[in-house]
Motif scaffolding. Structure first.
Motif, PDB file in Angstrom:
ATOM      1  N   CYS A 107       5.071   1.066  -2.365  1.00 27.20           N
ATOM      2  CA  CYS A 107       4.866   2.508  -2.298  1.00 27.20           C
ATOM      3  C   CYS A 107       3.655   2.889  -3.127  1.00 27.20           C
ATOM      4  CB  CYS A 107       6.108   3.287  -2.725  1.00 27.20           C
ATOM      5  SG  CYS A 107       6.336   3.501  -4.485  1.00 27.20           S
ATOM      6  N   GLU A 161      10.727   6.769  -1.342  1.00 21.89           N
ATOM      7  CA  GLU A 161      10.154   6.106  -0.163  1.00 21.89           C
ATOM      8  C   GLU A 161      10.975   4.923   0.310  1.00 21.89           C
ATOM      9  OE1 GLU A 161       6.028   5.080   0.349  1.00 21.89           O
ATOM     10  OE2 GLU A 161       5.398   6.778  -0.881  1.00 21.89           O
ATOM     11  N   GLU A 184       8.412   8.430   5.858  1.00 26.58           N
ATOM     12  CA  GLU A 184       7.349   7.791   5.071  1.00 26.58           C
ATOM     13  C   GLU A 184       7.030   6.375   5.537  1.00 26.58           C
ATOM     14  OE1 GLU A 184       5.682   9.218   2.617  1.00 26.58           O
ATOM     15  OE2 GLU A 184       6.875  11.035   2.435  1.00 26.58           O
TER      16      GLU A 184
END
Length: 178
Positions: free
Chosen positions: A63, A84, A130
């Motif tokens: 991430c 995420e 995401e």
């Protein structure tokens, strides 16, 4: 509106700005990238969701994002990993680097990126807004893939990845192939 922290070359805060405006103007701002390995030394990659505001569909580290004004970078990295990828683990600060690249959609990344490294073996439940996909891959197979198809990886990942591997080999007592 989400804001980023504008910084000088020494990472001293000089202001804040709306995220998209900072990316259109190419102004230097604080960011972070989290790299996660499993016990075998394989790295967790995520494929960014295609609808992301830039670099959609590209492969990258576990991430990355920006701390919010008033938020410590380490805390932001831990928060974003949970948001995420759906898990938490301890992180260690590895290094910082600054980069500037042109992106799609007339945007630029000009970031002072704080890099964190961790290890994780458990369940991963990514946020589908995401993350399109994820996998663990050996460092060797990532290197091979990046040589053959660099266009499939984010700009910051291509810069940070070799440095992360070097850092892990030196500092974590873990040997991953380079």
């Amino acid at each position: 509106m989400e804001q980023v922290i504008l910084v000088d070359n020494e990472d001293q805060q000089i202001g804040a700005m709306e995220k998209m405006e900072a990316h259109r103007a190419g102004l230097l701002h604080r960011a972070f990238s989290v790299f996660i390995f499993n016990k075998k030394g394989d790295m967790l990659l995520q494929q960014r969701a295609t609808q992301k505001y830039h670099s959609g569909g590209l492969w990258t580290n576990a991430c990355c994002s920006h701390p919010r004004p008033g938020e410590e970078t380490f805390s932001a990295a831990q928060r974003r990993l949970q948001e995420e990828m759906g898990f938490s683990t301890s992180l260690e600060k590895a290094f910082d680097f600054t980069y500037k690249v042109k992106l799609d959609n007339n945007l630029s990344e000009h970031e002072l990126d704080h890099v964190f490294v961790g290890e994780y073996e458990g369940v991963i439940t990514p946020d589908v807004a995401e993350v399109r996909d994820y996998c663990f891959k050996s460092v060797e197979s990532i290197l091979e893939s990046m040589e053959l198809q660099p266009h499939k990886y984010t700009a910051w990942f291509q810069i940070a990845f070799p440095r992360v591997v070097e850092w892990v080999n030196i500092n974590a007592g873990q040997k991953v192939a380079v």
